[in-house]
Design a protein around this motif. Structure first.
Motif, PDB file in Angstrom:
ATOM      1  N   LEU A  42      21.195  43.628  11.110  1.00 19.54           N
ATOM      2  CA  LEU A  42      21.139  43.346  12.539  1.00 19.54           C
ATOM      3  C   LEU A  42      22.272  42.414  12.964  1.00 19.54           C
ATOM      4  O   LEU A  42      22.833  42.568  14.060  1.00 19.54           O
ATOM      5  CB  LEU A  42      19.768  42.792  12.926  1.00 19.54           C
ATOM      6  CG  LEU A  42      18.604  43.783  12.729  1.00 19.54           C
ATOM      7  CD1 LEU A  42      17.277  43.119  13.075  1.00 19.54           C
ATOM      8  CD2 LEU A  42      18.822  45.063  13.522  1.00 19.54           C
ATOM      9  N   ALA A  43      22.658  41.473  12.119  1.00 22.03           N
ATOM     10  CA  ALA A  43      23.822  40.619  12.408  1.00 22.03           C
ATOM     11  C   ALA A  43      25.093  41.460  12.450  1.00 22.03           C
ATOM     12  O   ALA A  43      25.957  41.251  13.324  1.00 22.03           O
ATOM     13  CB  ALA A  43      23.940  39.501  11.373  1.00 22.03           C
ATOM     14  N   ASN A  44      25.221  42.423  11.526  1.00 24.62           N
ATOM     15  CA  ASN A  44      26.384  43.325  11.543  1.00 24.62           C
ATOM     16  C   ASN A  44      26.396  44.170  12.814  1.00 24.62           C
ATOM     17  O   ASN A  44      27.457  44.389  13.419  1.00 24.62           O
ATOM     18  CB  ASN A  44      26.383  44.246  10.319  1.00 24.62           C
ATOM     19  CG  ASN A  44      26.671  43.513   9.033  1.00 24.62           C
ATOM     20  OD1 ASN A  44      27.147  42.387   9.026  1.00 24.62           O
ATOM     21  ND2 ASN A  44      26.351  44.154   7.927  1.00 24.62           N
ATOM     22  N   ILE A  45      25.232  44.653  13.213  1.00 24.82           N
ATOM     23  CA  ILE A  45      25.135  45.435  14.446  1.00 24.82           C
ATOM     24  C   ILE A  45      25.539  44.580  15.638  1.00 24.82           C
ATOM     25  O   ILE A  45      26.292  45.025  16.505  1.00 24.82           O
ATOM     26  CB  ILE A  45      23.723  46.036  14.608  1.00 24.82           C
ATOM     27  CG1 ILE A  45      23.521  47.158  13.578  1.00 24.82           C
ATOM     28  CG2 ILE A  45      23.496  46.536  16.027  1.00 24.82           C
ATOM     29  CD1 ILE A  45      22.110  47.703  13.503  1.00 24.82           C
ATOM     30  N   ASP A  46      25.054  43.340  15.687  1.00 25.42           N
ATOM     31  CA  ASP A  46      25.457  42.420  16.768  1.00 25.42           C
ATOM     32  C   ASP A  46      26.975  42.297  16.845  1.00 25.42           C
ATOM     33  O   ASP A  46      27.565  42.368  17.924  1.00 25.42           O
ATOM     34  CB  ASP A  46      24.849  41.033  16.567  1.00 25.42           C
ATOM     35  CG  ASP A  46      23.405  40.927  17.021  1.00 25.42           C
ATOM     36  OD1 ASP A  46      22.984  41.706  17.908  1.00 25.42           O
ATOM     37  OD2 ASP A  46      22.693  40.047  16.495  1.00 25.42           O
ATOM     38  N   ALA A  47      27.608  42.097  15.695  1.00 20.48           N
ATOM     39  CA  ALA A  47      29.068  41.930  15.659  1.00 20.48           C
ATOM     40  C   ALA A  47      29.788  43.201  16.096  1.00 20.48           C
ATOM     41  O   ALA A  47      30.758  43.131  16.866  1.00 20.48           O
ATOM     42  CB  ALA A  47      29.508  41.512  14.255  1.00 20.48           C
ATOM     43  N   LEU A  48      29.347  44.349  15.620  1.00 18.78           N
ATOM     44  CA  LEU A  48      29.981  45.608  16.012  1.00 18.78           C
ATOM     45  C   LEU A  48      29.788  45.891  17.497  1.00 18.78           C
ATOM     46  O   LEU A  48      30.713  46.347  18.178  1.00 18.78           O
ATOM     47  CB  LEU A  48      29.423  46.769  15.190  1.00 18.78           C
ATOM     48  CG  LEU A  48      29.937  46.876  13.764  1.00 18.78           C
ATOM     49  CD1 LEU A  48      29.073  47.843  12.956  1.00 18.78           C
ATOM     50  CD2 LEU A  48      31.396  47.325  13.758  1.00 18.78           C
ATOM     51  N   LEU A  49      28.599  45.623  18.008  1.00 22.09           N
ATOM     52  CA  LEU A  49      28.361  45.825  19.439  1.00 22.09           C
ATOM     53  C   LEU A  49      29.242  44.906  20.274  1.00 22.09           C
ATOM     54  O   LEU A  49      29.837  45.339  21.265  1.00 22.09           O
ATOM     55  CB  LEU A  49      26.882  45.618  19.780  1.00 22.09           C
ATOM     56  CG  LEU A  49      25.919  46.697  19.289  1.00 22.09           C
ATOM     57  CD1 LEU A  49      24.473  46.275  19.563  1.00 22.09           C
ATOM     58  CD2 LEU A  49      26.223  48.042  19.936  1.00 22.09           C
ATOM     59  N   ALA A  50      29.341  43.646  19.885  1.00 21.84           N
ATOM     60  CA  ALA A  50      30.191  42.704  20.617  1.00 21.84           C
ATOM     61  C   ALA A  50      31.644  43.155  20.600  1.00 21.84           C
ATOM     62  O   ALA A  50      32.327  43.114  21.630  1.00 21.84           O
ATOM     63  CB  ALA A  50      30.056  41.303  20.024  1.00 21.84           C
ATOM     64  N   ARG A  51      32.104  43.585  19.447  1.00 24.68           N
ATOM     65  CA  ARG A  51      33.494  44.035  19.305  1.00 24.68           C
ATOM     66  C   ARG A  51      33.782  45.262  20.172  1.00 24.68           C
ATOM     67  O   ARG A  51      34.904  45.450  20.628  1.00 24.68           O
ATOM     68  CB  ARG A  51      33.759  44.351  17.837  1.00 24.68           C
ATOM     69  CG  ARG A  51      35.178  44.747  17.542  1.00 24.68           C
ATOM     70  CD  ARG A  51      35.397  44.916  16.059  1.00 24.68           C
ATOM     71  NE  ARG A  51      36.724  45.441  15.811  1.00 24.68           N
ATOM     72  CZ  ARG A  51      37.101  46.027  14.707  1.00 24.68           C
ATOM     73  NH1 ARG A  51      36.258  46.139  13.708  1.00 24.68           N
ATOM     74  NH2 ARG A  51      38.317  46.484  14.566  1.00 24.68           N
TER      75      ARG A  51
END
Length: 116
Positions: A42-51
């Motif tokens: 979920l942290a990786n998803i947060d980062a990818l979504l933000a990017r």
């Protein structure tokens, strides 16, 4: 329409934006245990979504694959705390053999780009 790719390798991209929609590849983790893997994913998803111009409040769809459906409640406890109230996407969660024995959960999402 313009297609934008993020984290692209020969085999795949981690995220692809097309129009106002962002498609994320299934995310996995090799952390120890399903809870730690879910949090890291979920942290990786947060980062990818933000990017790629979005966030977890803009999720449209989610697919969760579990190596063992017995992990359903543990994953949901973390998932439910992560999804902002009132913004739950459509979702499927299935038991599936994952690409490696270390993987307990894989999550893929589709999201809308943030409105400007």
């Amino acid at each position: 329409m313009f297609i934008q790719r993020f984290g692209t390798t020969v085999r795949m991209s981690q995220a692809v934006a097309f129009g106002q929609t962002i498609y994320l590849a299934g995310q996995v983790s090799q952390a120890d245990g399903v809870a730690a893997q879910t949090r890291e994913i979920l942290a990786n998803i947060d980062a990818l979504l933000a990017r790629s111009g979005s966030d977890s409040s803009r999720l449209l769809s989610a697919t969760l694959w579990l190596a063992d459906i017995a992990d359903y409640d543990a994953v949901n406890e973390i998932w439910d705390a992560w999804v902002p109230t009132g913004t739950a996407p459509v979702r499927a969660c299935v038991e599936s053999r994952l690409a490696g024995d270390a993987f307990r959960v894989e999550i893929g999402v589709i999201a809308a780009v943030k409105e400007e």
